[in-house]
Structure formats: C-alpha cells, structure tokens
Design a protein around this motif. Structure first.
Motif, PDB file in Angstrom:
ATOM      1  N   TRP A  91      29.002  48.018  45.493  1.00  0.00           N
ATOM      2  CA  TRP A  91      29.493  47.317  44.373  1.00  0.00           C
ATOM      3  C   TRP A  91      31.130  48.164  43.953  1.00  0.00           C
ATOM      4  O   TRP A  91      31.990  47.499  43.767  1.00  0.00           O
ATOM      5  CB  TRP A  91      28.703  47.424  43.195  1.00  0.00           C
ATOM      6  CG  TRP A  91      29.213  46.591  42.004  1.00  0.00           C
ATOM      7  CD1 TRP A  91      29.701  47.257  40.824  1.00  0.00           C
ATOM      8  CD2 TRP A  91      29.456  45.413  41.818  1.00  0.00           C
ATOM      9  NE1 TRP A  91      30.107  46.383  40.029  1.00  0.00           N
ATOM     10  CE2 TRP A  91      29.855  45.131  40.500  1.00  0.00           C
ATOM     11  CE3 TRP A  91      29.088  44.193  42.417  1.00  0.00           C
ATOM     12  CZ2 TRP A  91      30.004  43.998  40.052  1.00  0.00           C
ATOM     13  CZ3 TRP A  91      29.426  42.859  42.045  1.00  0.00           C
ATOM     14  CH2 TRP A  91      29.799  42.902  40.728  1.00  0.00           C
ATOM     15  N   ASN A  92      30.899  49.537  43.882  1.00  0.00           N
ATOM     16  CA  ASN A  92      32.122  50.159  43.653  1.00  0.00           C
ATOM     17  C   ASN A  92      33.316  50.030  44.502  1.00  0.00           C
ATOM     18  O   ASN A  92      34.453  49.972  43.872  1.00  0.00           O
ATOM     19  CB  ASN A  92      31.870  51.578  43.399  1.00  0.00           C
ATOM     20  CG  ASN A  92      30.910  52.131  42.119  1.00  0.00           C
ATOM     21  OD1 ASN A  92      30.865  51.193  41.319  1.00  0.00           O
ATOM     22  ND2 ASN A  92      29.927  52.899  42.328  1.00  0.00           N
ATOM     23  N   ARG A  93      33.016  50.220  45.830  1.00  0.00           N
ATOM     24  CA  ARG A  93      33.802  49.599  46.679  1.00  0.00           C
ATOM     25  C   ARG A  93      34.650  48.293  46.404  1.00  0.00           C
ATOM     26  O   ARG A  93      35.746  48.022  46.652  1.00  0.00           O
ATOM     27  CB  ARG A  93      33.541  49.873  48.198  1.00  0.00           C
ATOM     28  CG  ARG A  93      32.946  51.072  48.375  1.00  0.00           C
ATOM     29  CD  ARG A  93      33.630  52.048  48.952  1.00  0.00           C
ATOM     30  NE  ARG A  93      34.506  51.748  49.992  1.00  0.00           N
ATOM     31  CZ  ARG A  93      35.406  52.523  50.812  1.00  0.00           C
ATOM     32  NH1 ARG A  93      35.538  53.501  50.416  1.00  0.00           N
ATOM     33  NH2 ARG A  93      36.116  51.923  52.058  1.00  0.00           N
ATOM     34  N   VAL A  94      33.856  47.458  46.124  1.00  0.00           N
ATOM     35  CA  VAL A  94      34.484  45.827  45.961  1.00  0.00           C
ATOM     36  C   VAL A  94      35.059  45.830  44.837  1.00  0.00           C
ATOM     37  O   VAL A  94      36.498  45.247  44.679  1.00  0.00           O
ATOM     38  CB  VAL A  94      33.290  45.067  45.875  1.00  0.00           C
ATOM     39  CG1 VAL A  94      33.715  43.399  45.597  1.00  0.00           C
ATOM     40  CG2 VAL A  94      32.575  44.850  47.375  1.00  0.00           C
ATOM     41  N   VAL A  95      34.834  46.373  43.536  1.00  0.00           N
ATOM     42  CA  VAL A  95      35.378  46.523  42.337  1.00  0.00           C
ATOM     43  C   VAL A  95      36.829  47.280  42.630  1.00  0.00           C
ATOM     44  O   VAL A  95      37.692  46.879  42.066  1.00  0.00           O
ATOM     45  CB  VAL A  95      34.539  47.190  41.198  1.00  0.00           C
ATOM     46  CG1 VAL A  95      35.315  47.438  40.186  1.00  0.00           C
ATOM     47  CG2 VAL A  95      33.559  46.133  41.183  1.00  0.00           C
TER      48      VAL A  95
END
Length: 98
Positions: A91-95
């Motif tokens: 999720w952090n990578r996508v954001v």
C-alpha cells in the motif's frame, strides 16, 4: 385419544430419532489417526481452522494436542502478521508512486 399439543422433549423422557450423520464413527475416526496427515492439514491447508480435527484425532495425547494447538495458533498468527506487513508495504509503495 387426545394428541399432546406440545411436542415432547428429551427432558420429558421422549426419545429423539437419530437423524444426524455419525461424525465420530469408527471408520471416520480412523481417518484422523494418521499424525502426518493431521499435521500436514494444519500447517499446509487450514491453520487454526483445523484444530477441531487435531482434537478429534486419537493419535495425539492430550498434552501433545495442547502443544500442537499452541504451535498452530502461533504459526497462524505469524502468517497473518506477514500478510498484513506485505499489504502495508505494498500500500505504501502504491501511494508513494501516485
């Protein structure tokens, strides 16, 4: 002869007909006597959801059932923790890429 308006219950002394399948018949219990099958089921397929199968098995002593239950619960918690960590990392990578 009058019919009883209320159905009789086992507490009244009535016998309940046995309509349920025999979950603990001798043939069924023999399937649960293979220790490797049970451990493979617990660690490879079901995790903590397979604990009832472990407790039905006659192959394990009560102490070993407790030990394996604790190990399976810890293993399942570890797997859930790893999945949560992977989801958070992804999720952090996508954001960050947006």
């Amino acid at each position: 002869m009058e019919s009883d308006p209320l159905p009789r219950t086992p507490a009244d002394g009535a016998q309940r007909p046995d309509t349920s399948p025999h979950l603990h018949s001798e043939q069924t219990l023999k399937k649960y006597d293979n220790a490797w099958l049970i451990l493979g089921l617990l660690f490879g397929v079901t995790g903590a959801l397979g604990l009832p199968v472990l407790w039905i098995s006659r192959k394990f002593s009560p102490l070993m059932k407790v030990v394996w239950s604790v190990v399976v619960l810890a293993y399942t918690a570890l797997l859930i923790g790893v999945v949560c960590w992977i989801v958070a990392w992804t999720w952090n990578r996508v954001v960050d890429s947006l």
